[in-house]
Design a protein around this motif. Structure first.
Motif, PDB file in Angstrom:
ATOM      1  N   PRO A  30       0.786  -1.243   0.000  1.00 22.80           N
ATOM      2  CA  PRO A  30       0.000   0.000   0.000  1.00 22.80           C
ATOM      3  C   PRO A  30       0.818   1.294   0.000  1.00 22.80           C
ATOM      4  O   PRO A  30       0.231   2.382  -0.055  1.00 22.80           O
ATOM      5  CB  PRO A  30      -0.813  -0.116   1.300  1.00 22.80           C
ATOM      6  CG  PRO A  30       0.051  -0.926   2.214  1.00 22.80           C
ATOM      7  CD  PRO A  30       0.788  -1.886   1.332  1.00 22.80           C
ATOM      8  N   LEU A  31       2.144   1.207   0.078  1.00 21.56           N
ATOM      9  CA  LEU A  31       2.957   2.416   0.176  1.00 21.56           C
ATOM     10  C   LEU A  31       2.998   3.162  -1.155  1.00 21.56           C
ATOM     11  O   LEU A  31       3.041   2.551  -2.224  1.00 21.56           O
ATOM     12  CB  LEU A  31       4.376   2.066   0.618  1.00 21.56           C
ATOM     13  CG  LEU A  31       4.523   1.410   1.991  1.00 21.56           C
ATOM     14  CD1 LEU A  31       6.006   1.205   2.318  1.00 21.56           C
ATOM     15  CD2 LEU A  31       3.859   2.242   3.090  1.00 21.56           C
ATOM     16  N   ALA A 138      -0.257   4.326  23.692  1.00 20.32           N
ATOM     17  CA  ALA A 138      -1.347   3.492  23.174  1.00 20.32           C
ATOM     18  C   ALA A 138      -0.866   2.120  22.721  1.00 20.32           C
ATOM     19  O   ALA A 138      -1.664   1.252  22.370  1.00 20.32           O
ATOM     20  CB  ALA A 138      -2.043   4.200  22.018  1.00 20.32           C
ATOM     21  N   MET A 139       0.459   1.933  22.718  1.00 26.00           N
ATOM     22  CA  MET A 139       1.080   0.661  22.327  1.00 26.00           C
ATOM     23  C   MET A 139       0.679   0.229  20.906  1.00 26.00           C
ATOM     24  O   MET A 139       0.294  -0.912  20.656  1.00 26.00           O
ATOM     25  CB  MET A 139       0.759  -0.445  23.336  1.00 26.00           C
ATOM     26  CG  MET A 139       1.346  -0.178  24.708  1.00 26.00           C
ATOM     27  SD  MET A 139       1.304  -1.589  25.842  1.00 26.00           S
ATOM     28  CE  MET A 139      -0.463  -1.775  26.074  1.00 26.00           C
ATOM     29  N   THR A 140       0.797   1.184  19.990  1.00 26.37           N
ATOM     30  CA  THR A 140       0.518   0.895  18.581  1.00 26.37           C
ATOM     31  C   THR A 140       1.788   0.885  17.736  1.00 26.37           C
ATOM     32  O   THR A 140       1.799   0.324  16.644  1.00 26.37           O
ATOM     33  CB  THR A 140      -0.454   1.942  18.000  1.00 26.37           C
ATOM     34  OG1 THR A 140       0.156   3.246  18.097  1.00 26.37           O
ATOM     35  CG2 THR A 140      -1.767   1.946  18.749  1.00 26.37           C
ATOM     36  N   LYS A 141       2.862   1.518  18.240  1.00 26.63           N
ATOM     37  CA  LYS A 141       4.108   1.610  17.477  1.00 26.63           C
ATOM     38  C   LYS A 141       5.212   0.869  18.218  1.00 26.63           C
ATOM     39  O   LYS A 141       5.670   1.308  19.272  1.00 26.63           O
ATOM     40  CB  LYS A 141       4.505   3.080  17.274  1.00 26.63           C
ATOM     41  CG  LYS A 141       3.478   3.903  16.514  1.00 26.63           C
ATOM     42  CD  LYS A 141       3.935   5.349  16.385  1.00 26.63           C
ATOM     43  CE  LYS A 141       2.912   6.181  15.632  1.00 26.63           C
ATOM     44  NZ  LYS A 141       1.633   6.281  16.364  1.00 26.63           N
ATOM     45  N   LEU A 298      15.371  -4.795   6.708  1.00 27.14           N
ATOM     46  CA  LEU A 298      14.310  -4.265   5.847  1.00 27.14           C
ATOM     47  C   LEU A 298      12.982  -4.196   6.593  1.00 27.14           C
ATOM     48  O   LEU A 298      12.190  -3.266   6.389  1.00 27.14           O
ATOM     49  CB  LEU A 298      14.175  -5.136   4.596  1.00 27.14           C
ATOM     50  CG  LEU A 298      15.406  -5.202   3.692  1.00 27.14           C
ATOM     51  CD1 LEU A 298      15.139  -6.109   2.505  1.00 27.14           C
ATOM     52  CD2 LEU A 298      15.831  -3.813   3.223  1.00 27.14           C
ATOM     53  N   ARG A 299      12.749  -5.159   7.441  1.00 26.25           N
ATOM     54  CA  ARG A 299      11.535  -5.162   8.265  1.00 26.25           C
ATOM     55  C   ARG A 299      11.526  -3.943   9.198  1.00 26.25           C
ATOM     56  O   ARG A 299      10.493  -3.307   9.393  1.00 26.25           O
ATOM     57  CB  ARG A 299      11.477  -6.465   9.054  1.00 26.25           C
ATOM     58  CG  ARG A 299      10.203  -6.720   9.843  1.00 26.25           C
ATOM     59  CD  ARG A 299      10.287  -8.124  10.431  1.00 26.25           C
ATOM     60  NE  ARG A 299       9.127  -8.448  11.257  1.00 26.25           N
ATOM     61  CZ  ARG A 299       9.034  -8.213  12.545  1.00 26.25           C
ATOM     62  NH1 ARG A 299      10.034  -7.595  13.175  1.00 26.25           N
ATOM     63  NH2 ARG A 299       7.961  -8.561  13.231  1.00 26.25           N
ATOM     64  N   ASN A 300      12.690  -3.634   9.777  1.00 30.34           N
ATOM     65  CA  ASN A 300      12.806  -2.444  10.621  1.00 30.34           C
ATOM     66  C   ASN A 300      12.522  -1.174   9.826  1.00 30.34           C
ATOM     67  O   ASN A 300      11.853  -0.252  10.299  1.00 30.34           O
ATOM     68  CB  ASN A 300      14.196  -2.360  11.242  1.00 30.34           C
ATOM     69  CG  ASN A 300      14.360  -3.249  12.462  1.00 30.34           C
ATOM     70  OD1 ASN A 300      13.411  -3.880  12.934  1.00 30.34           O
ATOM     71  ND2 ASN A 300      15.575  -3.321  12.981  1.00 30.34           N
ATOM     72  N   LEU A 301      13.055  -1.118   8.595  1.00 27.37           N
ATOM     73  CA  LEU A 301      12.826   0.050   7.735  1.00 27.37           C
ATOM     74  C   LEU A 301      11.340   0.209   7.442  1.00 27.37           C
ATOM     75  O   LEU A 301      10.792   1.326   7.521  1.00 27.37           O
ATOM     76  CB  LEU A 301      13.619  -0.095   6.438  1.00 27.37           C
ATOM     77  CG  LEU A 301      13.371   0.978   5.370  1.00 27.37           C
ATOM     78  CD1 LEU A 301      13.660   2.369   5.905  1.00 27.37           C
ATOM     79  CD2 LEU A 301      14.213   0.691   4.127  1.00 27.37           C
ATOM     80  N   GLN A 306       6.113   2.942   8.310  1.00 29.36           N
ATOM     81  CA  GLN A 306       4.712   2.832   8.749  1.00 29.36           C
ATOM     82  C   GLN A 306       4.442   3.704   9.973  1.00 29.36           C
ATOM     83  O   GLN A 306       3.374   4.311  10.084  1.00 29.36           O
ATOM     84  CB  GLN A 306       4.389   1.369   9.042  1.00 29.36           C
ATOM     85  CG  GLN A 306       4.320   0.509   7.782  1.00 29.36           C
ATOM     86  CD  GLN A 306       4.226  -0.976   8.068  1.00 29.36           C
ATOM     87  OE1 GLN A 306       4.689  -1.465   9.110  1.00 29.36           O
ATOM     88  NE2 GLN A 306       3.641  -1.717   7.154  1.00 29.36           N
ATOM     89  N   ASN A 307       5.427   3.790  10.890  1.00 27.42           N
ATOM     90  CA  ASN A 307       5.272   4.663  12.060  1.00 27.42           C
ATOM     91  C   ASN A 307       5.105   6.119  11.639  1.00 27.42           C
ATOM     92  O   ASN A 307       4.302   6.867  12.205  1.00 27.42           O
ATOM     93  CB  ASN A 307       6.479   4.522  12.994  1.00 27.42           C
ATOM     94  CG  ASN A 307       6.454   3.243  13.815  1.00 27.42           C
ATOM     95  OD1 ASN A 307       5.440   2.544  13.868  1.00 27.42           O
ATOM     96  ND2 ASN A 307       7.564   2.921  14.448  1.00 27.42           N
ATOM     97  N   LYS A 308       5.881   6.547  10.627  1.00 27.44           N
ATOM     98  CA  LYS A 308       5.782   7.926  10.139  1.00 27.44           C
ATOM     99  C   LYS A 308       4.419   8.190   9.490  1.00 27.44           C
ATOM    100  O   LYS A 308       3.816   9.247   9.691  1.00 27.44           O
ATOM    101  CB  LYS A 308       6.898   8.204   9.118  1.00 27.44           C
ATOM    102  CG  LYS A 308       8.285   8.326   9.725  1.00 27.44           C
ATOM    103  CD  LYS A 308       9.303   8.596   8.631  1.00 27.44           C
ATOM    104  CE  LYS A 308      10.715   8.653   9.188  1.00 27.44           C
ATOM    105  NZ  LYS A 308      11.722   8.842   8.125  1.00 27.44           N
ATOM    106  N   ILE A 309       3.944   7.215   8.713  1.00 29.06           N
ATOM    107  CA  ILE A 309       2.646   7.374   8.058  1.00 29.06           C
ATOM    108  C   ILE A 309       1.543   7.461   9.107  1.00 29.06           C
ATOM    109  O   ILE A 309       0.639   8.309   9.020  1.00 29.06           O
ATOM    110  CB  ILE A 309       2.395   6.182   7.097  1.00 29.06           C
ATOM    111  CG1 ILE A 309       3.355   6.273   5.906  1.00 29.06           C
ATOM    112  CG2 ILE A 309       0.949   6.183   6.614  1.00 29.06           C
ATOM    113  CD1 ILE A 309       3.312   5.066   4.991  1.00 29.06           C
ATOM    114  N   ASP A 310       1.607   6.616  10.118  1.00 30.72           N
ATOM    115  CA  ASP A 310       0.603   6.638  11.191  1.00 30.72           C
ATOM    116  C   ASP A 310       0.642   7.956  11.961  1.00 30.72           C
ATOM    117  O   ASP A 310      -0.402   8.523  12.303  1.00 30.72           O
ATOM    118  CB  ASP A 310       0.828   5.467  12.157  1.00 30.72           C
ATOM    119  CG  ASP A 310       0.543   4.117  11.513  1.00 30.72           C
ATOM    120  OD1 ASP A 310      -0.107   4.104  10.450  1.00 30.72           O
ATOM    121  OD2 ASP A 310       0.979   3.088  12.067  1.00 30.72           O
ATOM    122  N   ALA A 311       1.872   8.452  12.225  1.00 28.70           N
ATOM    123  CA  ALA A 311       2.010   9.712  12.961  1.00 28.70           C
ATOM    124  C   ALA A 311       1.426  10.877  12.164  1.00 28.70           C
ATOM    125  O   ALA A 311       0.762  11.763  12.718  1.00 28.70           O
ATOM    126  CB  ALA A 311       3.481   9.967  13.277  1.00 28.70           C
TER     127      ALA A 311
END
Length: 328
Positions: A30-31, A138-141, A298-301, A306-311
């Motif tokens: 989806p990116l 919220a323990m989402t990231k 790559l998983r960390n990247l 995804q954290n940035k998109i959510d933020a």
């Protein structure tokens, strides 16, 4: 009738890496664009260049963009600071060693936290040792973990050493593990992660043995460490379900006569720490983990992106209400 020899299952790292790649591909779909990982090579160590080449090949083959920037080590600090502020750069990896001293630790700390795919920033290291698994209340990231220790964790999950019937965070309860290597990069973080998941871990270094656990009975949130005076491998190996070794020397070999029958053996050194005869005693043997480490990178990247998109999505949601309050 002749006695049957025990059967050892040899698990290659590419098989484990493939299971993680399917998860990564789903996250990439989806990116809006390929995440860009930038690698900085200032080391003369041949192993560093090999690692860089592996990273480039795996990243580009799996839907990521990768740039390798070869920089003189005296100019690396400025290059990292520039990459920190470049919106086109999603993740940064530095191929160590560079100076081989505390200056390398300084360089680890100037990489922006939101681009640190190696999990070496102070916040990530603090979270790891304190067993803080999320970045938000919220323990989402989820927090980012160092790549090689996390690769070993993923291998143990694949091998079902983790008991999924038990609650998350306690799935190694009842397991005894020996980790041979207490480096700040891999060995000590790995011992902490395993203990935080409920294992009793014996961390073996050249000079001593330490025991990492979360205590007995009512288990503590984070691990504690106690010295084991007089202990050696002779005490640890016979009682260990899992033996993980990462000694960099080419002459070192884990004493097979001390291994428990049916132990799971994992080698994370660039050298083979287990003699071929390990297959006569171990139930499972993983001879190398390099491919899993790169996939975890790559998983960390992907998690950082995804954290940035959510933020950003959260910020966009709050903006209209703030504007309304100002107008009122």
């Amino acid at each position: 009738m002749a006695d049957e020899k025990p059967h050892c299952k040899v698990i290659l790292s590419n098989k484990i890496a493939d299971t993680l790649l399917s998860e990564i591909h789903s996250g990439l779909a989806p990116l809006p664009r390929k995440p860009l990982l930038v690698g900085f090579l200032s080391s003369t160590d041949p192993a560093a260049r090999v690692y860089a080449e592996w990273t480039s090949k795996t990243a580009t083959a799996n839907g990521f963009a990768f740039q390798l920037r070869t920089v003189d080590r005296e100019e690396l600090e400025d290059a990292l600071l520039t990459a920190n502020t470049d919106d086109a750069v999603d993740g940064i990896i530095v191929y160590y060693p560079i100076f081989g001293n505390r200056q390398d630790q300084y360089l680890q700390q100037i990489v922006a936290v939101d681009k640190d795919v190696e999990g070496l920033s102070h916040q990530y290291i603090f979270n790891m040792y304190q067993n803080v698994r999320f970045l938000d209340p919220a323990m989402t990231k989820k927090s980012i973990l160092p790549c090689t220790p996390l690769a070993v964790i993923k291998i143990l999950e694949y091998l079902r050493i983790y008991n999924t019937i038990l609650p998350y965070g306690n799935r190694l309860h009842g397991r005894t593990v020996t980790v041979i290597n207490r480096s700040e990069v891999v060995g000590r973080p790995l011992a902490a992660l395993l203990a935080n998941d409920g294992a009793c871990v014996y961390s073996v270094d050249i000079e001593d043995v330490q025991q990492f656990t979360r205590g007995e009975g009512l288990r503590k949130r984070r691990h504690e460490v106690v010295e084991k005076p007089g202990w050696t491998l002779e005490n640890c190996l016979p009682i260990s379900d899992v033996v993980i070794s990462g000694v960099p020397g080419d002459k070192y070999k884990v004493p097979l006569n001390l291994l428990r029958e049916g132990a799971v053996c994992i080698n994370f050194s660039s050298e083979r720490n287990f003699a071929p005869e390990v297959k006569e005693k171990a139930s499972i043997y993983v001879p190398a983990i390099g491919k899993v480490t790169i996939v975890v990178l790559l998983r960390n990247l992907l998690r950082i992106v995804q954290n940035k998109i959510d933020a950003k999505a959260e910020a966009d949601k709050s903006t209209p209400s703030e504007a309304a309050q100002t107008a009122a």
